[in-house]
Motif scaffolding. Sequence first.
Motif, short mmCIF file in Angstrom:
data_model
loop_
_atom_site.label_atom_id
_atom_site.label_comp_id
_atom_site.label_asym_id
_atom_site.label_seq_id
_atom_site.Cartn_x
_atom_site.Cartn_y
_atom_site.Cartn_z
N ASN A 124 -12.24 -1.76 0.57
CA ASN A 124 -12.95 -2.68 -0.50
C ASN A 124 -12.57 -2.00 -2.04
O ASN A 124 -12.50 -3.04 -2.87
N ILE A 125 -12.05 -0.84 -2.08
CA ILE A 125 -11.63 -0.48 -3.38
C ILE A 125 -10.32 -0.92 -3.74
O ILE A 125 -9.86 -1.17 -5.06
N LEU A 126 -9.59 -1.75 -2.63
CA LEU A 126 -8.54 -2.38 -3.08
C LEU A 126 -8.52 -3.98 -2.96
O LEU A 126 -7.54 -4.62 -3.21
N LYS A 127 -9.71 -4.46 -2.82
CA LYS A 127 -9.88 -5.82 -2.66
C LYS A 127 -9.17 -6.82 -3.76
O LYS A 127 -9.34 -8.17 -3.60
N ASN A 128 -9.45 -6.19 -5.01
CA ASN A 128 -8.99 -7.04 -6.27
C ASN A 128 -7.56 -6.51 -6.60
O ASN A 128 -6.88 -6.97 -7.79
N VAL A 129 -6.59 -5.51 -5.82
CA VAL A 129 -5.51 -5.05 -5.87
C VAL A 129 -4.60 -5.95 -5.29
O VAL A 129 -4.48 -6.15 -4.02
N LYS A 130 -3.61 -6.50 -5.97
CA LYS A 130 -2.26 -7.05 -5.64
C LYS A 130 -1.48 -5.95 -4.59
O LYS A 130 -0.97 -5.21 -5.27
N ILE A 131 -1.31 -6.39 -3.45
CA ILE A 131 -0.35 -5.37 -2.73
C ILE A 131 0.74 -6.11 -2.10
O ILE A 131 0.41 -7.26 -1.43
N ARG A 132 1.88 -6.01 -2.10
CA ARG A 132 3.14 -6.54 -1.76
C ARG A 132 3.11 -6.65 -0.07
O ARG A 132 3.28 -7.80 0.51
N LEU A 133 2.95 -5.35 0.78
CA LEU A 133 3.11 -5.57 1.98
C LEU A 133 1.64 -5.10 2.49
O LEU A 133 1.20 -3.86 2.25
N LYS A 134 0.96 -5.69 3.51
CA LYS A 134 -0.29 -5.19 3.92
C LYS A 134 -0.11 -5.52 5.53
O LYS A 134 0.15 -6.38 6.01
N ASN A 135 -0.53 -4.15 6.33
CA ASN A 135 -0.71 -4.21 7.79
C ASN A 135 0.48 -4.79 8.40
O ASN A 135 0.39 -5.61 9.32
N LYS A 136 1.69 -4.66 8.13
CA LYS A 136 2.88 -4.63 8.71
C LYS A 136 3.11 -3.47 9.53
O LYS A 136 2.71 -2.42 9.58
N LYS A 137 4.08 -3.50 10.84
CA LYS A 137 3.93 -2.44 11.59
C LYS A 137 4.85 -1.49 10.95
O LYS A 137 6.44 -1.59 11.36
N LEU A 138 4.46 -0.59 10.26
CA LEU A 138 5.42 0.26 9.52
C LEU A 138 5.16 1.65 9.69
O LEU A 138 3.93 2.07 9.81
N ALA A 139 6.20 2.60 9.82
CA ALA A 139 5.90 4.07 9.84
C ALA A 139 5.56 4.68 8.44
O ALA A 139 5.96 3.93 7.33
N VAL A 140 4.77 5.68 8.30
CA VAL A 140 4.51 6.43 6.93
C VAL A 140 5.76 6.28 6.04
O VAL A 140 5.85 5.80 4.78
N CYS A 141 7.00 7.06 6.62
CA CYS A 141 8.21 6.92 5.92
C CYS A 141 8.72 5.70 5.47
O CYS A 141 9.41 5.62 4.33
N GLN A 142 8.48 4.67 6.36
CA GLN A 142 9.07 3.37 5.81
C GLN A 142 7.98 2.58 4.76
O GLN A 142 8.74 2.12 3.90
N GLN A 143 6.82 2.90 4.74
CA GLN A 143 6.13 2.49 3.63
C GLN A 143 6.70 3.31 2.08
O GLN A 143 6.77 2.54 1.50
N ILE A 144 6.94 4.62 2.21
CA ILE A 144 7.27 5.29 1.29
C ILE A 144 8.89 4.68 0.79
O ILE A 144 9.03 4.46 -0.23
N ALA A 145 9.44 4.40 1.88
CA ALA A 145 10.92 3.85 1.33
C ALA A 145 10.84 2.36 0.64
O ALA A 145 11.55 2.26 -0.02
N TYR A 146 9.91 1.48 1.16
CA TYR A 146 9.71 0.36 0.72
C TYR A 146 9.41 0.59 -1.05
O TYR A 146 9.70 -0.27 -1.83
#
Length: 249
Positions: free
Chosen positions: A29-51
Amino acid sequence: MFETFLKTLHKTVNPHTFPVATKFIKDYNILKNVKIRLKNKKLAVCQQIAYSRYYGWSTYVEGDYSYCVLGACNCGLIKPPKRVLEGEVNCSVYQKDLEAAKNMQTLMPRVDESFQGFLTYPLSKPLDGIEPDVIVIYVNTAQAMRFIQAFLYHRGGEFIIKSSGDAGVCSRCVVEAFKTKEPKIEIPCLGDRRFAMAQDFELAVGIPYVKIDEVIEGLEATHKAGIRYPIPFDLKEECSLPKNYTTQG
């Protein structure tokens, strides 16, 4: 604070990819008004950091969407399954038997609580109302040296690097930095290299956000003292050219 840190980084270290802000999220809920490019894609933590470090994208991943079981367990997104805790996942891969493999997993840094999700974004694009837990920066060995000098500026002593040869950035630079509130440097693991584009020359640095003032001061002070990156070579006169190659021949 973000601007000061980024300005100091550019002047003293100048990393080749974006510094990444990471955040453990208890309640989406703290992110509900925050624009995020990628949400709940099947990614590893290191891939999130890479993006975030290569593309400048924000990412948010929850639970089973966190595709690497080690990263998901380390970051508290799932409950560690038996195959992880007992070492089956790394037995006959990284260790010769279950006893050695279990010992590795026993010592693997993991958070002590559960989180709904894990957030990453480039530090240069801060998200409203969000303060990072840990900042992750990929560097070469000379840049890592500059960070170690900054980390030791206030207290001296030595900087100790621990590694398991696996789950590098998620276990050490994110989780252990988060838990201990101390900076960490780690060797990127195989998954980070194969799936998240970590390069052969890179080390990962994790800086708890609560330490950012100390790191800024350490980088600035050692830079002012003459420790510079890139390292200036000592170019001498009358280098050892063959005589016929000199103008004095």
